[in-house]
Design a protein around this motif. Structure first.
Motif, PDB file in Angstrom:
ATOM      1  N   ALA A  72      44.467  30.312  34.785  1.00  0.00           N
ATOM      2  CA  ALA A  72      45.263  31.291  35.533  1.00  0.00           C
ATOM      3  C   ALA A  72      46.752  31.048  35.357  1.00  0.00           C
ATOM      4  O   ALA A  72      47.531  31.997  35.173  1.00  0.00           O
ATOM      5  CB  ALA A  72      44.885  31.236  37.017  1.00  0.00           C
ATOM      6  N   ARG A 130      38.374  33.783  40.516  1.00  0.00           N
ATOM      7  CA  ARG A 130      39.024  34.755  41.407  1.00  0.00           C
ATOM      8  C   ARG A 130      40.097  34.129  42.305  1.00  0.00           C
ATOM      9  O   ARG A 130      41.167  34.714  42.492  1.00  0.00           O
ATOM     10  CB  ARG A 130      37.954  35.442  42.260  1.00  0.00           C
ATOM     11  CG  ARG A 130      37.055  36.401  41.490  1.00  0.00           C
ATOM     12  CD  ARG A 130      35.783  36.710  42.258  1.00  0.00           C
ATOM     13  NE  ARG A 130      34.905  35.539  42.329  1.00  0.00           N
ATOM     14  CZ  ARG A 130      34.021  35.314  43.292  1.00  0.00           C
ATOM     15  NH1 ARG A 130      33.907  36.176  44.291  1.00  0.00           N
ATOM     16  NH2 ARG A 130      33.256  34.243  43.270  1.00  0.00           N
ATOM     17  N   ALA A 187      43.219  33.435  40.339  1.00  0.00           N
ATOM     18  CA  ALA A 187      43.850  34.731  40.048  1.00  0.00           C
ATOM     19  C   ALA A 187      44.636  35.214  41.252  1.00  0.00           C
ATOM     20  O   ALA A 187      45.752  35.732  41.123  1.00  0.00           O
ATOM     21  CB  ALA A 187      42.783  35.755  39.663  1.00  0.00           C
ATOM     22  N   SER A 240      47.350  37.026  38.864  1.00  0.00           N
ATOM     23  CA  SER A 240      46.649  37.478  37.669  1.00  0.00           C
ATOM     24  C   SER A 240      45.357  38.200  38.058  1.00  0.00           C
ATOM     25  O   SER A 240      45.062  38.364  39.243  1.00  0.00           O
ATOM     26  CB  SER A 240      46.361  36.297  36.731  1.00  0.00           C
ATOM     27  OG  SER A 240      45.701  35.249  37.413  1.00  0.00           O
ATOM     28  N   VAL A 241      44.608  38.635  37.067  1.00  0.00           N
ATOM     29  CA  VAL A 241      43.321  39.309  37.279  1.00  0.00           C
ATOM     30  C   VAL A 241      42.212  38.353  36.870  1.00  0.00           C
ATOM     31  O   VAL A 241      42.276  37.757  35.788  1.00  0.00           O
ATOM     32  CB  VAL A 241      43.230  40.607  36.455  1.00  0.00           C
ATOM     33  CG1 VAL A 241      41.846  41.243  36.594  1.00  0.00           C
ATOM     34  CG2 VAL A 241      44.318  41.586  36.876  1.00  0.00           C
ATOM     35  N   GLY A 242      41.214  38.187  37.733  1.00  0.00           N
ATOM     36  CA  GLY A 242      40.095  37.309  37.413  1.00  0.00           C
ATOM     37  C   GLY A 242      38.778  37.968  37.766  1.00  0.00           C
ATOM     38  O   GLY A 242      38.659  38.607  38.812  1.00  0.00           O
ATOM     39  N   VAL A 294      39.987  35.944  32.408  1.00  0.00           N
ATOM     40  CA  VAL A 294      41.239  35.837  33.161  1.00  0.00           C
ATOM     41  C   VAL A 294      42.290  36.585  32.349  1.00  0.00           C
ATOM     42  O   VAL A 294      42.382  36.405  31.132  1.00  0.00           O
ATOM     43  CB  VAL A 294      41.665  34.367  33.339  1.00  0.00           C
ATOM     44  CG1 VAL A 294      42.950  34.274  34.163  1.00  0.00           C
ATOM     45  CG2 VAL A 294      40.549  33.544  33.976  1.00  0.00           C
ATOM     46  N   ARG A 345      46.053  39.520  32.633  1.00  0.00           N
ATOM     47  CA  ARG A 345      47.149  40.061  33.446  1.00  0.00           C
ATOM     48  C   ARG A 345      46.896  41.488  33.881  1.00  0.00           C
ATOM     49  O   ARG A 345      47.618  42.006  34.736  1.00  0.00           O
ATOM     50  CB  ARG A 345      48.473  39.953  32.671  1.00  0.00           C
ATOM     51  CG  ARG A 345      48.972  38.521  32.543  1.00  0.00           C
ATOM     52  CD  ARG A 345      50.427  38.467  32.123  1.00  0.00           C
ATOM     53  NE  ARG A 345      50.628  38.841  30.748  1.00  0.00           N
ATOM     54  CZ  ARG A 345      50.609  37.991  29.717  1.00  0.00           C
ATOM     55  NH1 ARG A 345      50.368  36.714  29.937  1.00  0.00           N
ATOM     56  NH2 ARG A 345      50.829  38.401  28.497  1.00  0.00           N
ATOM     57  N   SER A 375      40.911  42.395  31.094  1.00  0.00           N
ATOM     58  CA  SER A 375      39.682  41.696  31.484  1.00  0.00           C
ATOM     59  C   SER A 375      38.455  42.451  30.995  1.00  0.00           C
ATOM     60  O   SER A 375      37.471  41.852  30.529  1.00  0.00           O
ATOM     61  CB  SER A 375      39.620  41.523  33.005  1.00  0.00           C
ATOM     62  OG  SER A 375      40.384  40.409  33.434  1.00  0.00           O
ATOM     63  N   GLY A 382      45.801  38.189  46.512  1.00  0.00           N
ATOM     64  CA  GLY A 382      44.773  38.861  45.729  1.00  0.00           C
ATOM     65  C   GLY A 382      43.887  39.740  46.579  1.00  0.00           C
ATOM     66  O   GLY A 382      43.610  39.434  47.746  1.00  0.00           O
TER      67      GLY A 382
END
Length: 508
Positions: free
Chosen positions: A160, A181, A184, A189-191, A217, A219, A224, A457
């Protein structure tokens, strides 16, 4: 920093396909970024410079020859150091595997190679993925790019942090109770944790086999989805692998629409115990989704309150069994006893005492106790019954809603060292993510904004095998929030200059 590394993976793929930039240029830009800032971030345990550039050069040569290439060909990626990889050390963040070279590739690594994606290196993690802060690595903590005095989440904080610090556009992580997650969430970030069995676990060093899941993982939600399409699919080497096709995940991420979608707010995953700033960002996200045409309903999952306790019996029980092979005889380092007879039992004891860190030892002891004669039914057996109740809660909730929503984590990133002496407080960071692992359902964390300057998140959960719903709704929320902010959240990450890296390098 060069603007090239600020591009999403999808945008880099477009630039590469149009021959506006070469893979060697893209890969070198990220390697330069790693050299510039990783002394402060400590996201990487190994940097794979020579091989990454060689793969990039091969991609450029193939593209120049007019070959038909995979979508992400030439886009570099980082790999969590729990996933075995030929040609690079795999340590699992532990001294017991220091310098170990795998004789085979994990299935996901084979797919990354087939997709012609240069691997930048292996990222830091809590030892054997046991932790929520990446402070339990034998090779020093990873630091959060938003604030170098704070944790990047765990166990996959290295992946991450690498993505958030623009050291890699994409990374692979593993999620046992939220380890994709939760990092993230605290790094912006995106997980994604795919449906259990949707991505092969073959070659991921197991902590808890019924809970572990490899996932992307990135952005952006689209990035993803693109990576998920690369690594997903059936694998005969994994007996739990689903036979379902991966599906059109990227299409869902490009054409998300929530009009008429029923989004269930989980009553038990908000309120008491959640920071006020986290709750505010969550409430704002709900209003944006409602304004976009989603139907917001409240659902109750009463047995979620027991999920944390059940998880911390099931997970260490499976971990104690999985880690038994690290004994100084078959795998890893070997430490000989300093006195007394040289027996296998004494070699095992000396090796495990020296090779494992405190958190790993704590969980092995807890798991062995829970599985011991006289306690199995009372602890492990009871935890499995709770797991069934959690799964039934999900079934009931998905009868009322298409996806569920909650904050990904109850707090923003805390200070390094703040919770090291309080394991129970550390475990509470996974309270919102653990239920998905117990039930095997997919989940995604997308950036929801800032609270006191730190990322928050937003988590979506979908029924098993309905991963596309996550990309659909995740894309919509991402678009709505970026419209509100005027751009991606990670554009606000503080600049990590070379001077900062030099200053911080001694702290690692």
């Amino acid at each position: 920093m060069t603007e090239l590394i600020r591009n999403s993976a999808a945008r880099l793929a477009e630039l590469l396909a149009a021959k506006e930039v070469s893979s060697v240029e893209v890969t070198q830009a990220h390697l330069d970024r790693i050299a510039e800032v990783d002394g402060s971030v400590n996201a990487f345990l190994h940097v794979n410079t020579e091989e990454a550039l060689a793969v990039a050069a091969d991609v450029d040569k193939a593209r120049a020859a007019g070959e038909d290439l995979p979508v992400l060909a030439g886009v570099p990626i980082a790999i969590k150091d729990l996933i075995v990889t030929v040609g690079q050390p795999t340590t699992a963040g532990s001294k017991i595997l220091e310098g170990w070279m795998s004789p085979y590739d994990a299935t996901v690594i084979k797919k990354i190679r087939a997709a012609k994606m240069p691997m930048l290196g292996k990222t830091n993690l809590d030892e054997f993925a046991m932790g929520s802060s990446t402070e339990h690595s034998a090779y020093g903590p990873t630091r959060n790019p938003w604030d170098l005095d704070r944790i990047p989440g765990g166990s996959g904080g290295g992946s991450a942090a690498a993505v958030a610090a623009f050291e890699a556009p994409l990374a692979l992580g593993t999620d046992t109770g939220g380890s994709i997650r939760q990092p993230a969430s605290v790094t912006g970030s995106v997980g994604v944790k795919p449906t259990y069995g949707g991505v092969s676990r073959y070659g991921a060093i197991a902590m808890a086999s019924s809970l572990d899941q490899i996932g992307p993982v990135s952005r952006t939600v689209l990035d993803s989805a693109l990576l998920h399409e690369v690594i997903g699919g059936h694998d005969p080497h994994d007996s739990t692998s689903l036979t379902d096709p991966v599906g059109a995940l990227a299409e869902a991420a490009r054409n998300g629409d929530v009009r008429g979608l029923r989004i269930g707010v989980v009553r038990e995953l908000q309120g008491e115990g959640y920071d006020a700033g986290v709750q505010e960002r969550f409430d704002e996200s709900l209003e944006l989704l409602r304004g976009a045409g989603a139907e917001i309903v409240e659902v109750s999952c009463p047995n979620f309150r027991y999920a944390l306790g059940a998880y911390y019996l099931i997970m260490p029980s499976e971990a104690s069994s999985n880690l038994a092979k690290f004994d100084g005889v078959r795998y890893g380092q070997r430490v000989l006893p300093t006195d007394g007879p040289l027996t296998i039992e004494r070699v095992m004891g000396a090796t495990r005492a020296a090779g494992f860190g405190d958190e790993v030892k704590r969980r092995i002891i807890l798991g062995t106790y829970a599985l011991s004669a006289g306690y199995y039914d009372a602890y492990y057996g009871s935890a499995q019954k709770v797991r069934t109740l959690v799964q039934r809660d999900f079934d009931a909730a998905f009868a009322q809603a298409d996806v569920l929503i909650s904050p990904t984590a109850p707090t923003t990133a805390f200070k390094l060292g703040e919770k090291l002496d309080d394991p129970l407080a550390m475990y509470l960071n996974d309270v919102a993510t653990i239920p998905a692992n117990l039930a095997g359902v997919p989940g995604i964390s997308v950036p929801g904004g800032l609270a006191d300057g730190l990322p928050v998140g937003i988590q979506f959960l979908a029924p098993a095998r309905e991963d596309a719903r996550l990309y659909r709704v995740g894309h919509v929320l991402e678009s709505l929030l970026e419209e509100k902010w005027g751009g991606p959240l990670l554009a606000q990450v503080p600049d990590l200059s070379a001077s900062t890296a030099e200053t911080m390098s001694g702290a690692n």
